[in-house]
Design an enzyme around this catalytic site. Structure first.
Site, PDB file in Angstrom:
ATOM      1  N   TRP A 102       0.749  -1.072  -0.208  1.00 58.23           N
ATOM      2  CA  TRP A 102      -0.070   0.079  -0.137  1.00 58.23           C
ATOM      3  C   TRP A 102       0.648   1.211  -0.073  1.00 58.23           C
ATOM      4  O   TRP A 102       0.463   2.209  -1.045  1.00 58.23           O
ATOM      5  CB  TRP A 102      -0.897   0.090   1.295  1.00 58.23           C
ATOM      6  CG  TRP A 102      -2.110  -0.944   1.001  1.00 58.23           C
ATOM      7  CD1 TRP A 102      -2.359  -2.060   1.624  1.00 58.23           C
ATOM      8  CD2 TRP A 102      -3.163  -0.865  -0.116  1.00 58.23           C
ATOM      9  NE1 TRP A 102      -3.308  -2.716   1.105  1.00 58.23           N
ATOM     10  CE2 TRP A 102      -3.739  -2.104  -0.199  1.00 58.23           C
ATOM     11  CE3 TRP A 102      -3.395  -0.033  -1.033  1.00 58.23           C
ATOM     12  CZ2 TRP A 102      -4.936  -2.291  -0.884  1.00 58.23           C
ATOM     13  CZ3 TRP A 102      -4.334  -0.505  -2.164  1.00 58.23           C
ATOM     14  CH2 TRP A 102      -5.271  -1.387  -2.006  1.00 58.23           C
ATOM     15  N   ASP A 172      -1.281   7.112   5.908  1.00 63.13           N
ATOM     16  CA  ASP A 172      -2.511   6.110   5.672  1.00 63.13           C
ATOM     17  C   ASP A 172      -2.715   5.095   6.631  1.00 63.13           C
ATOM     18  O   ASP A 172      -2.241   4.222   6.929  1.00 63.13           O
ATOM     19  CB  ASP A 172      -2.268   5.557   4.315  1.00 63.13           C
ATOM     20  CG  ASP A 172      -3.337   4.583   3.886  1.00 63.13           C
ATOM     21  OD1 ASP A 172      -4.381   4.530   4.616  1.00 63.13           O
ATOM     22  OD2 ASP A 172      -3.026   3.725   2.844  1.00 63.13           O
ATOM     23  N   LYS A 196     -13.125  -0.934   6.937  1.00 63.21           N
ATOM     24  CA  LYS A 196     -12.187  -1.746   7.676  1.00 63.21           C
ATOM     25  C   LYS A 196     -12.797  -1.365   9.224  1.00 63.21           C
ATOM     26  O   LYS A 196     -13.811  -2.352   9.962  1.00 63.21           O
ATOM     27  CB  LYS A 196     -10.802  -1.663   7.730  1.00 63.21           C
ATOM     28  CG  LYS A 196     -10.235  -2.221   6.371  1.00 63.21           C
ATOM     29  CD  LYS A 196      -9.801  -0.980   5.539  1.00 63.21           C
ATOM     30  CE  LYS A 196      -8.509  -1.458   4.595  1.00 63.21           C
ATOM     31  NZ  LYS A 196      -9.181  -2.542   3.518  1.00 63.21           N
TER      32      LYS A 196
END
Ligand code: PMP
Length: 360
Positions: A102, A172, A196
Site C-alpha cells: 500500500w 494512511d 475496515k
C-alpha cells in the site's frame, strides 16, 4: 442463517448492534418518515446525523484544535493523489517510507505530482518489518513524509510514531484507524478509507492540520481540495450520506464500549490468541518481525501450500470465511478489526489446531 465470522480485509465485518439499528431505522429514521438514504444532505435531519458523527469522531480520536476533520470520497487510493495535489506544492518534494504494497502504491501515484523519494524501505527483506527510524534518510526540504501505519496485505504495523521534525507526517491509517489511541498532534495529516474499522465503503476520513490547507496545485479538482471542503464543511459536493450515518452508529458503539483504549485492549487480546498459536505451531507460519506484527491483519502460511484449498473449504464449512490471503502474498490472512469478536478468533484457532492434528 446464523452470521459467520468474517475475516475479510475490507469491506469487513461490522458490529451487529449497528446493523440491527440500521435495519430498524431503514424505512423511517426516528419519525422522519424517511430513510437516511432519502434525506437531503442539507436538511435538518441529516445535518444532525452529520454533526453527531463528526463530534464523536473528534472525541474518540482526540482531535485537537487546529485540525479539520473531513468526510471525503475516493477512498484511500483517491487520497494517494489527493494528498500530493494538496500538500506537495509547498516545496515540490515528498518523502515516502515503504513498508509494503500500500505504501508502494501511494509513492507511485504521488510521483505524478512532484519529486518523490523513498526515504526508507523494507522491500529487500520482503516487507516483513518497519525500517527503524535511524535508517531513514529524510529530506528536510520535503513537503511531507508519508507512511502507511498498517500494511493490510503484509500484516506489518507501526507500533511507534516517527519523529519527522518540522516536516509534516502523513499517515494512511485505513486499516488501523480507531483500533487504538493515536496522538493526532504528531501528524500533519491522517487519512483512512472507512470499510475496515469505521463503516461501509464510500466515505474517507481525512484529518488535516489547518496550516497545511491552501497549498493545492492548480490542477486539483475542487471536490478534492481540502481547503474548499473545509470551507464547505465537507459539503462542497454531496457527501456519502448513508455511509456517514453508519459510521456515526459505529462511533457510538465504540464509545459505549469504552473508546479507543478499550478497543486497543480488546484488539491486543484477540491478536494474542492467534499469534500465540502461530508461534507454537510448526504447521502454520507468520513471517513478520515480532515488533512489527499487525494486530489487525494476520497473514499466515501453511507449511504445505498444497493443503490451502482444503483448509479454506473446511473453514468455510465452519462459518469462518474470507481467510484466503491477498493474491500477491498467497497463503491465508485473518483480519481482526474492532468488530471481530474474540470468539471468532478462538473458533479460528480451534479449527487450525484441529486441521493441524489431522494433517500433521
Ligand atoms: N491503503 C490501505 C492500507 C488499504 O488497506 C487499502 C484497502 N485495502 C487501501 C489503501 C485502498 O483503499 P480503497 O480501495 O478504499 O481506495
Amino acid at each position: 442463517m446464523p452470521r459467520v465470522f468474517n475475516f475479510s480485509p475490507g469491506p469487513a465485518t461490522l458490529p451487529e448492534p449497528v446493523l440491527r439499528q440500521a435495519a430498524d431505522e431503514m424505512l423511517d429514521w426516528q419519525g422522519s418518515g424517511m430513510s437516511v438514504m432519502e434525506m437531503s444532505h442539507r436538511g435538518p435531519e441529516f445535518m444532525s446525523i452529520f454533526a453527531r458523527a463528526q463530534a464523536l469522531a473528534r472525541e474518540l480520536l482526540g482531535i485537537p484544535q487546529g485540525y479539520t476533520l473531513l468526510f471525503m470520497q475516493g477512498g484511500a487510493i483517491g487520497e494517494n493523489a489527493i494528498v500530493p495535489m494538496n500538500l506537495i506544492g509547498r516545496t515540490g518534494r515528498a518523502d515516502y517510507v515503504v513498508t509494503g504494497g500500500w505504501s508502494q502504491k501511494s509513492l507511485e501515484e504521488a510521483a505524478r505530482y512532484g519529486a518523490v523519494r523513498t526515504a526508507a524501505s523494507s522491500e529487500a527483506a520482503g516487507f516483513v518489518s518497519v525500517p527503524p527510524q535511524d535508517a531513514w534518510q529524510l529530506d528536510p526540504g520535503a513537503a511531507y513524509v508519508h507512511i502507511c501505519s498498517n500494511e493490510t496485505i503484509g500484516g506489518v504495523q507501526f507500533h511507534w510514531t516517527p519523529e519527522t521534525g518540522d516536516v509534516p507526517l502523513v499517515a494512511d491509517m485505513s486499516s488501523d484507524i480507531m483500533s487504538r489511541p493515536v496522538d493526532v498532534s504528531r501528524y500533519g495529516l491522517i487519512y483512512a478509507g472507512a470499510q475496515k474499522n469505521l463503516g461501509p465503503a464510500g466515505v474517507t476520513l481525512v484529518i488535516v492540520r489547518d496550516d497545511l490547507l491552501g497549498h493545492a496545485l492548480p490542477i486539483c479538482p475542487s471536490a478534492f481540495n481540502y481547503a474548499v471542503q473545509a470551507e464547505a464543511g465537507s459539503m462542497y459536493n454531496t457527501p456519502p450520506t448513508y455511509a456517514i450515518y453508519i459510521a456515526g452508529l459505529v462511533f457510538e458503539h465504540i464509545q459505549r464500549q469504552g473508546g479507543l483504549a478499550a478497543m486497543a485492549a480488546h484488539n491486543r487480546a484477540k491478536a494474542a490468541v492467534l499469534y500465540d498459536y502461530l508461534d507454537e505451531s510448526r504447521f502454520f507460519q507468520n513471517r513478520v518481525a515480532r515488533e512489527a506484527r499487525s494486530l489487525m491483519n494476520v497473514p499466515f502460511h501453511l507449511r504445505d501450500p498444497a493443503l490451502d484449498a482444503q483448509f479454506l473449504a473446511g473453514a468455510q464449512a465452519r462459518g469462518l470465511v474470507q481467510l484466503k490471503g491477498h493474491r500477491v502474498a498467497g497463503g491465508m490472512r485473518a483480519s481482526l478489526y474492532n468488530a471481530m469478536p474474540i470468539e471468532g478468533v478462538q473458533a479460528l484457532v480451534a479449527y487450525m489446531k484441529d486441521f493441524e492434528a489431522r494433517n500433521r
